[in-house]
Structures are given as C-alpha cells and as structure tokens.
Design a protein around this motif. Structure first.
Motif, short mmCIF file in Angstrom:
data_model
loop_
_atom_site.label_atom_id
_atom_site.label_comp_id
_atom_site.label_asym_id
_atom_site.label_seq_id
_atom_site.Cartn_x
_atom_site.Cartn_y
_atom_site.Cartn_z
N THR A 1 4.78 3.15 0.82
CA THR A 1 4.32 1.78 1.06
C THR A 1 3.66 1.17 -0.18
O THR A 1 2.95 1.84 -0.92
N ILE B 1 -3.24 4.55 -0.29
CA ILE B 1 -2.37 3.36 -0.36
C ILE B 1 -2.24 2.83 -1.79
O ILE B 1 -3.20 2.86 -2.56
N GLN C 1 0.23 4.68 5.92
CA GLN C 1 -0.10 5.93 5.23
C GLN C 1 -0.05 7.09 6.22
O GLN C 1 0.46 8.16 5.91
N VAL D 1 1.32 -2.40 -1.20
CA VAL D 1 0.67 -3.65 -0.76
C VAL D 1 0.64 -4.59 -1.95
O VAL D 1 0.21 -4.21 -3.05
N SER E 1 -3.65 -8.61 2.00
CA SER E 1 -4.55 -7.48 2.27
C SER E 1 -5.81 -7.88 3.03
O SER E 1 -6.90 -7.39 2.78
N VAL F 1 -1.84 -0.37 -4.08
CA VAL F 1 -2.03 -1.83 -4.01
C VAL F 1 -1.80 -2.41 -5.39
O VAL F 1 -2.31 -1.88 -6.39
N ARG G 1 -10.70 -1.58 3.23
CA ARG G 1 -9.97 -1.28 2.01
C ARG G 1 -10.23 0.16 1.56
O ARG G 1 -9.32 0.90 1.19
N ALA H 1 -8.21 2.53 3.60
CA ALA H 1 -6.79 2.56 3.20
C ALA H 1 -6.63 3.31 1.87
O ALA H 1 -5.69 4.11 1.70
N SER I 1 -1.71 -0.96 6.29
CA SER I 1 -1.73 0.06 5.22
C SER I 1 -2.18 1.41 5.78
O SER I 1 -1.60 2.45 5.45
#
Ligand code: NAP
Length: 309
Positions: free
Chosen positions: A30, A75, A24, A32, A12, A77, A67, A70, A20
């Motif tokens: 998806t 996203i 999206q 991560v 990441s 994670v 971050r 995302a 990411s």
C-alpha cells in the motif's frame, strides 16, 4: 506486477489513516499519497469529544495518534499531490507532478473543504479578518468582537470556542433554529447575551473594511427585510463543506453536490475504485464514520484483489 501496488490511498485524514491501518494488517502492498499537511480537517478541530474511548482530545492529537499507529505498522506515505487519475482499466494509473504510480485498487479519501458565503468582501478579506477555522485563527481575536456565520455543529462549536477568548461573539444564523446537536446548543446558550448574541433569520450581505482589515458586516433579517451594520473585528464562516472530488467526479457517479456515490461497501461505480470519508455521499460526516469507511473500503478492496488478480 512488481512495481504495482495492491492499493493506493489518496488522502490521509481519518478515513485514509484507518484505511492504512487496515491495509497494513491485511498485508496489502500500500502507498498513501497526501497533498499537504497530513491529518485532514480534523487537525483543525479544537476538541474531539465523541470518538469512543478517547475523551478530551484535540483534533491534532487524535490525528497524530492515528498517523503514528499507521506508521508503526509500516505504512508508506508520500507527500505528493495527485493531479490525474486513469482508473478505467484493471490496473489504475495515479499521476503526481513528478511520478506515476500503478495500483490494482484505489481508495479516494480526499475529504471536503469549507463552503464559502460568496458575498462581497469575503475573498478580499480572507486572512485579514475573514477565517474558516476558529481553532487556527481564534487567538488573533483575543478581547475582540467577532461574528460566526452558520447554525450547524461547526459554527456553534466555533462560537463556544471563541467565547473563551473574545470580548463578544455574534452568531448569525439564516433560520430561527440551530442545526447543531443539543449538547452544543446548550453549551452555547449558557453564555449571557453580552458574551454571545444570536441573531436569528440573519444573513450577511457584505463584509466591509479598510485597506488592511475587516471593520464591519452589513446584514439583513430575512423575515423583516431590515438591514443593519455590525462593527466586528473578524468573521468566522462555518456554513458546511464541499467535497474534494475534482479528481474523480467525471469518472465515477457523484450526486448533484459532487459527493461520490458508493454502496455500503464503499464501492464506487468503477471496479477497484472506492471512496471513504467526507468525500462520499453519506448521512453523517464524523471522524468515526470516516474511520469506519476506511476499514470497510479496505475490506472491499482486499476481496476485489483476491477475486480479480
Ligand atoms: P452543516 O451541518 O451542513 O451546517 C451548515 C450550517 O450553515 C447550517 O446551519 C446551514 O443553515 C448554514 N448555511 C449553509 N449555507 C449557508 C449560507 N450560504 N449562508 C448562511 N448559512 C448557511 O455543516 P457543519 O456545521 O460544517 O458540519 C459538517 C459536518 O461535520 C456535519 O455532519 C457535522 O455534524 C459534523 N461535525 C461534527 C462535530 C461534532 O460532532 N463534534 C463537529 C463539527 C462538525 P441551515 O441550517 O439553514 O441549512
């Protein structure tokens, strides 16, 4: 196919976060997977001044913004280390210590790590005077004398950063010209020799200290073969990076240094497997090129999924 992700992104840093964001927006299912602290190496960069549109930002701030961007797009994670990959078949299997995930495609964004000098005392004094990150550890050397080893962007940037707080900085370079970009060289050379002393054609032979910390380094001039010792409190090693390609280096084509070989579309030698960012063989390893790879690899993965599933 319900429990199968369209895409799993491993890592990441800027490549993984850009991937990411693009994944999206492409509405790919998806995940991560990130081993440790999110953000990658850029988190440790004190000042990033070459990412277009965002001048004067720290590496930590920029990676936090990426971050957040995302996450805003939704996203998923997970902080899990990938320990094995089975990626020969059409459905890829990604193994972590407690789980197994399946995906139609993967993007490897595992980045690179600091290269070591491989000399006596380096291992022993790591964390006790030897560091690979000036922005992380520089503050411990306030008003002290340090050596920085290397002649690239990282070493010169570290020397400039350390000159702000240290009594004296030695920059030790094995050649007689720096590899770093001109703007960094100019800013380093603004300092007088009492503050920043560059030792050309100089290599470190050994890092020497007492039972607690580093006290000096022994160096030699590779032109004159003259040897000497320099008293210092810390050594910052900035001699480049090595790819974190251990997970896939026996599964896809890599170069002699272990960087993953891809084409311009970030495709590796295996279908449905992409590499983005510093782990990839490329000319320029920067945040912007990592982010560009992230975008390109998602574009490739999206097309691959449409054509093959
Ligand atoms: P680098 O550009 O590969 O430079 C490594 C330096 O370490 C070179 O000067 C090299 O010497 C020296 N070196 C390598 N092995 C050595 C050894 N065993 N002993 C002594 N010296 C050794 O690596 P980097 O500075 O870590 O930068 C990595 C990448 O990040 C680069 O692409 C860089 O442009 C990028 N970066 C960009 C920025 C920015 O734009 N602000 C900031 C940081 C990093 P030689 O010159 O003799 O080969």
């Amino acid at each position: 196919m319900d429990n199968i992700y369209d895409l799993i992104i491993i890592g990441s840093g800027p490549a993984g976060m850009a991937a990411s964001i693009y994944a999206q927006r492409a509405m790919l299912k998806t995940l991560v997977l990130e081993k440790g602290m999110p953000g990658g190496q850029v988190v440790n960069t004190y000042e990033v001044d070459n990412y277009p549109g965002i001048p004067d930002i720290t590496g930590f701030e920029l990676s936090t913004k990426m971050r957040e961007h995302a996450e805003k797009l939704g996203i998923e994670v997970k902080s899990e280390e990938v320990i094995e990959l089975f990626i020969d078949e059409q459905i890829k299997k990604i193994v972590t210590p407690n789980s197994e995930y399946k995906a139609k495609s993967i993007i490897v964004c595992t980045g690179a790590r600091w290269r070591k000098l491989g000399i006596k005392g380096e291992e022993e004094y790591t964390g006790r005077g030897v560091s690979y990150c000036a922005t992380c550890d520089g503050a411990f050397f306030r008003n002290k004398t340090v050596a920085v080893v290397g002649g690239g962007d990282v070493a010169v940037e570290d020397a400039i950063f350390l000159a702000r707080m240290c009594k004296r900085v030695y920059l030790l370079h094995r050649r007689d010209e720096l590899r770093a970009v001109k703007i960094l060289q100019d800013s380093l050379l603004k300092h007088d020799e009492e503050k920043v002393k560059i030792l050309w054609n100089t290599e470190v032979k050994e890092i020497i200290g007492n039972s607690e910390q580093v006290e000096k380094i022994s160096v030699f001039n590779n032109k004159t073969n003259e040897e000497s010792e320099i008293e210092i409190d810390g050594v910052f090693v900035g001699i480049g990076t090595q790819p974190n390609s251990g997970l896939i280096k026996d599964k896809v084509k890599c170069d002699d240094l272990g960087y993953v070989i891809t084409n311009n579309s970030c495709e590796t030698s295996l279908k449905g497997v992409y590499a983005a960012g510093d782990v990839r063989q490329k000319t320029l390893r920067q945040i912007i090129t990592a982010a560009a790879d992230g975008a390109t690899s998602v574009y490739s993965a999206e097309r691959y999924i449409l054509e093959n599933f």
